[in-house]
Design an enzyme around this catalytic site. Structure first.
Site, short mmCIF file in Angstrom:
data_model
loop_
_atom_site.label_atom_id
_atom_site.label_comp_id
_atom_site.label_asym_id
_atom_site.label_seq_id
_atom_site.Cartn_x
_atom_site.Cartn_y
_atom_site.Cartn_z
N VAL A 165 7.53 37.02 -22.34
CA VAL A 165 7.81 38.36 -22.46
C VAL A 165 7.26 38.94 -20.96
O VAL A 165 7.72 39.93 -20.38
CB VAL A 165 7.17 39.41 -23.52
CG1 VAL A 165 7.44 40.68 -23.57
CG2 VAL A 165 7.67 38.64 -24.69
N LYS A 207 5.08 43.83 -38.61
CA LYS A 207 5.97 44.88 -37.83
C LYS A 207 6.22 46.05 -38.93
O LYS A 207 6.24 47.39 -38.66
CB LYS A 207 7.45 44.21 -37.49
CG LYS A 207 7.12 43.27 -36.56
CD LYS A 207 8.21 42.47 -36.12
CE LYS A 207 8.02 41.44 -34.97
NZ LYS A 207 8.91 40.32 -34.81
#
Ligand code: HSE
Length: 434
Positions: free
Chosen positions: A14, A203
């Site tokens: 990322v 999440k």
């Protein structure tokens, strides 16, 4: 106006994607943000061949970035809970804004992090922490702010979805697909987080907080993995018109909030049942809007970078605004969070798929039906297959209507104690999402 200076901590998948997108789209990003965004320092353990960092100053010490007085915004992309927490807290204490993709950190330590950020008047942005490139946090926090959210259901782990898809479509083995997901940079450092539902629960915890205005409570989330799913159950589910997905479900009920991740049968004609490969999708049902579906890449270098950079643009736009008037971290004003409890799994309600392996004797089906009816469990459909060649046992597959998990637990115990039922009863929850 002078560019905003950013320090990137972690130049893995990322981190390198973020650097590359910031560089490639620098002009377009400045047009949106109103100022340039310049990477002024990077902390990396080793060079990343996917990223030409040019003359950007590099250090191997993440805390050097956090303590660098030049840096306005720290981008935390190292993952994990321990060093990342220290790093983020120190960045906040130093008066820096933070952008992070770290779902574990936010789900587990977010309450403390946001409280400190409020004290210091800084922003902690975390769009990339949920569903990679899908801007679902912004959508729920801002776009759906008019609604009382009823439920959220999502395929929010790309690795798990990739594994289930490849197994179903190509008959590949679990281990083989997992290795590929790791090579593609989708899987967590510890892939049990993916396949045991922990990553999805991180999440879901975040989504539930911003949907219902409750504090983050990862420790109360129920998780069940996909490692014990069999191809037989995948096939029976298909025959009944369902797909099995590893789903995170957060539902607001009168008694409390359901917060659970588990394999789930979904009717095959639902859009979300057809989300395949590494793709993610989140359904959000609100009282005003009805059902919405957000779909896109849930992991990977540039999709996740897309969310990190969008957060950077947001931070740059909001930097000069009064902290009291910014969008609250968890969507609701911090003093308006609700103490509505998160329910234990026994108090959650769902429909069920049951597979019972029974001896081929008369009356078994009647016994099964009576155990279920005694506990108020309504059968929706029954499918009985031919006896298996290897053991002569009859697979009996049932779909039930919605029932409390506690009642189903009691029924399964009674079913397993029947003389003609062999082994454990397989139970998979069913969600119709309508
Ligand atoms: N391991 C995660 C996934 C990465 O597979 O979805 C993105 O959070």
């Amino acid at each position: 106006m002078k560019p905003v200076k950013v320090g990137i901590c972690g130049l893995g998948t990322v981190g390198s994607g973020t650097f590359n997108v910031l560089k490639r789209n620098a002009e377009e990003i400045a047009r949106r943000a109103g100022r340039g965004i310049e990477v002024a320092q990077i902390a990396q353990r080793r060079p990343n061949p996917k990223c030409d960092t040019g003359i950007t100053p590099i250090t191997d010490d993440v805390f050097a970035v956090v303590d660098n007085p030049e840096i306005d915004v720290v981008v935390e992309l190292i993952g994990g809970y321990t060093v990342a927490r220290e790093l983020v807290m120190r960045a906040i204490n130093n008066g820096k804004h933070v952008v992070t993709a770290n779902k574990a950190l936010i789900a587990v330590h977010g309450n403390e992090i946001f409280a400190r950020a409020r004290e210091k008047g800084v922003i902690v942005a975390f769009e990339a922490s949920v569903a990679g490139g899908i801007p679902v946090i912004k959508a729920v926090r801002e776009g759906l702010a008019a609604n009382r959210i009823n439920w959220v259901a999502g395929i929010i782990n790309g690795t798990g979805n990739f594994i289930l898809t490849e197994m179903r479509e190509k008959g590949r083995t679990f281990e083989d697909v997992l290795k590929e997901a790791q090579a593609l940079g989708y899987a967590e450092a510890d892939p049990t987080f993916d396949v045991e539902g922990i990553d999805a629960a991180h999440k879901l915890t975040i989504l539930a907080s911003i949907a219902f205005g409750i504090p983050l409570q990862f420790d109360k989330a129920y998780t069940e993995g996909i490692t014990t799913l069999t191809t037989a159950d995948v096939g029976y589910a298909e025959a009944l018109g369902y797909r099995i997905k590893h789903l995170g479900v957060a539902r607001s009920t009168e008694k409390g909030i359901e917060l659970r991740v588990h394999p789930t049968l979904i009717p095959a004609d639902r859009l979300i049942a057809n989300v395949n490969g590494v793709m993610n999708a989140v359904m959000v049902n609100g009282d005003a809007v009805g059902s919405t579906l957000f779909y896109g890449a849930g992991a990977g270098m540039e999709p996740t970078a897309s969310s990190v950079v969008a957060d950077l643009v947001d931070v740059v736009r909001a930097m000069t605004s009064d902290p009291e008037n910014r969008v609250p971290h968890l969507a609701f004003q911090p003093d308006a969070l609700s103490d509505h409890p998160v329910l234990p799994i026994e108090a959650c309600e769902s429909a069920y798929y049951l597979r019972i392996q029974a001896k081929d004797h008369p009356g078994v089906l009647a016994q099964v039906a009576s155990i279920l009816s005694e506990r108020g469990i309504n059968i929706e459909s029954i499918m009985q297959k031919e006896a298996e060649e290897h053991d002569g046992l009859i697979p009996m597959i049932l779909l039930t209507h919605r029932v409390h998990e506690q009642h189903m637990n009691e029924a399964i115990k009674a079913l397993e104690s029947l003389e003609d039922v062999v082994g454990a009863v397989v139970r998979i929850r069913v969600e119709h999402l309508n």
